[in-house]
Scaffold this motif. Structure first.
Motif, PDB file in Angstrom:
ATOM      1  N   SER A   1       0.830  -1.212   0.000  1.00  0.00           N
ATOM      2  CA  SER A   1       0.000   0.000   0.000  1.00  0.00           C
ATOM      3  C   SER A   1       0.858   1.252   0.000  1.00  0.00           C
ATOM      4  CB  SER A   1      -0.928   0.012   1.217  1.00  0.00           C
ATOM      5  OG  SER A   1      -0.155  -0.010   2.405  1.00  0.00           O
ATOM      6  N   HIS A   2       2.081   1.120   0.442  1.00  0.00           N
ATOM      7  CA  HIS A   2       3.019   2.240   0.468  1.00  0.00           C
ATOM      8  C   HIS A   2       4.431   1.657   0.451  1.00  0.00           C
ATOM      9  CE1 HIS A   2       2.817   0.986   4.660  1.00  0.00           C
ATOM     10  NE2 HIS A   2       4.003   1.539   4.805  1.00  0.00           N
TER      11      HIS A   2
ATOM     12  N   GLY B   1       0.068   8.994   1.227  1.00  0.00           N
ATOM     13  CA  GLY B   1      -0.580   8.061   0.312  1.00  0.00           C
ATOM     14  C   GLY B   1      -1.411   8.777  -0.737  1.00  0.00           C
TER      15      GLY B   1
ATOM     16  N   VAL C   1       5.576   1.478  -5.433  1.00  0.00           N
ATOM     17  CA  VAL C   1       4.266   0.831  -5.341  1.00  0.00           C
ATOM     18  C   VAL C   1       3.865   0.266  -6.703  1.00  0.00           C
ATOM     19  CG1 VAL C   1       1.797   1.235  -4.916  1.00  0.00           C
ATOM     20  CG2 VAL C   1       3.504   2.164  -3.334  1.00  0.00           C
TER      21      VAL C   1
ATOM     22  N   ASN D   1       2.846  -3.523  -7.487  1.00  0.00           N
ATOM     23  CA  ASN D   1       1.428  -3.798  -7.696  1.00  0.00           C
ATOM     24  C   ASN D   1       0.995  -3.865  -9.151  1.00  0.00           C
ATOM     25  OD1 ASN D   1       1.481  -3.585  -4.936  1.00  0.00           O
ATOM     26  ND2 ASN D   1       0.179  -1.800  -4.812  1.00  0.00           N
TER      27      ASN D   1
ATOM     28  N   SER E   1      -6.777  -4.391  -3.575  1.00  0.00           N
ATOM     29  CA  SER E   1      -7.514  -3.763  -2.478  1.00  0.00           C
ATOM     30  C   SER E   1      -8.445  -2.703  -3.050  1.00  0.00           C
ATOM     31  CB  SER E   1      -6.527  -3.109  -1.511  1.00  0.00           C
ATOM     32  OG  SER E   1      -5.933  -1.984  -2.139  1.00  0.00           O
ATOM     33  N   SER E   2      -9.183  -2.068  -2.176  1.00  0.00           N
ATOM     34  CA  SER E   2     -10.040  -0.972  -2.635  1.00  0.00           C
ATOM     35  C   SER E   2      -9.196   0.167  -3.199  1.00  0.00           C
ATOM     36  CB  SER E   2     -10.930  -0.473  -1.504  1.00  0.00           C
ATOM     37  OG  SER E   2     -10.135   0.008  -0.435  1.00  0.00           O
ATOM     38  N   GLY E   3      -7.916   0.201  -2.843  1.00  0.00           N
ATOM     39  CA  GLY E   3      -7.021   1.203  -3.395  1.00  0.00           C
ATOM     40  C   GLY E   3      -6.841   1.055  -4.896  1.00  0.00           C
TER      41      GLY E   3
ATOM     42  N   ASN F   1     -11.975   5.340  -5.973  1.00  0.00           N
ATOM     43  CA  ASN F   1     -10.985   6.401  -5.832  1.00  0.00           C
ATOM     44  C   ASN F   1     -11.301   7.648  -6.641  1.00  0.00           C
ATOM     45  OD1 ASN F   1      -8.932   5.383  -3.938  1.00  0.00           O
ATOM     46  ND2 ASN F   1      -8.896   3.706  -5.399  1.00  0.00           N
TER      47      ASN F   1
END
Length: 166
Positions: free
Chosen positions: A89-90, A109, A122, A126, A154-156, A162
């Motif tokens: 995530s980071h 973020g 990232v 990813n 993820s929801s990210g 977003n």
């Protein structure tokens, strides 16, 4: 060639990846636990009830990816399922070398505050890691009678969530 279906799960030494690996093993698949750190992967594989084996796999290292694909071919002779689960995530400590608080991680973020180095790290994991692992495993998957590729996000990773200002 190995008789039972084989699944590779990246980032399977903890969290969701480990649970996915456990569930696949319970359902009769041989599971390859992909982990950046082989010792962590071996511990995770030992915690799985069923046929689980660890392989060192860093999705940002092309040599590591190629070695994992070769190991799977040599040891098991097949790959039926690829679960691209590894993700971050980071990027911890990019640029500064110092540990950051959760508040700082959340603040940086946001694309407006994240350093370009962090965004690059990232994306290397990813996005480009998923592509690199998939490309390396495709020759094995193409030999399987009913291969599957599962990409975890993820929801990210949701463009809808977003981009909604509410």
């Amino acid at each position: 060639m190995h008789d039972t279906p084989v699944a590779l799960v990246t980032g399977a030494n903890k969290g969701i990846g480990l649970q996915i690996a456990k569930d696949l093993a319970v359902n009769g698949l041989t599971v390859v636990v992909g982990s950046r750190n082989l010792e962590n992967g071996q511990r995770a594989a030992e915690s799985i009830d069923g046929d689980a084996r660890a392989v060192q796999l860093d999705v940002t290292d092309h040599g590591s990816i190629a070695a994992a694909a070769e190991w799977i071919r040599n040891e098991l002779g097949r790959l039926d399922v690829l679960v691209n689960n590894a993700g971050i995530s980071h990027a911890p400590n990019v640029g500064s070398g110092a540990e950051r608080s959760l508040e700082e991680i959340v603040r940086t973020g946001h694309i407006s505050a994240a350093s370009l180095a962090e965004v690059h790290t990232v994306f290397d994991t990813n996005v480009f890691g998923v592509i690199a692992v998939t490309q390396a495993m495709l020759p094995l998957l193409r030999e399987a009678p009913a291969a599957r590729i599962v990409n975890i996000a993820s929801s990210g990773g949701s463009l809808t969530l977003n981009s909604d200002p509410t």
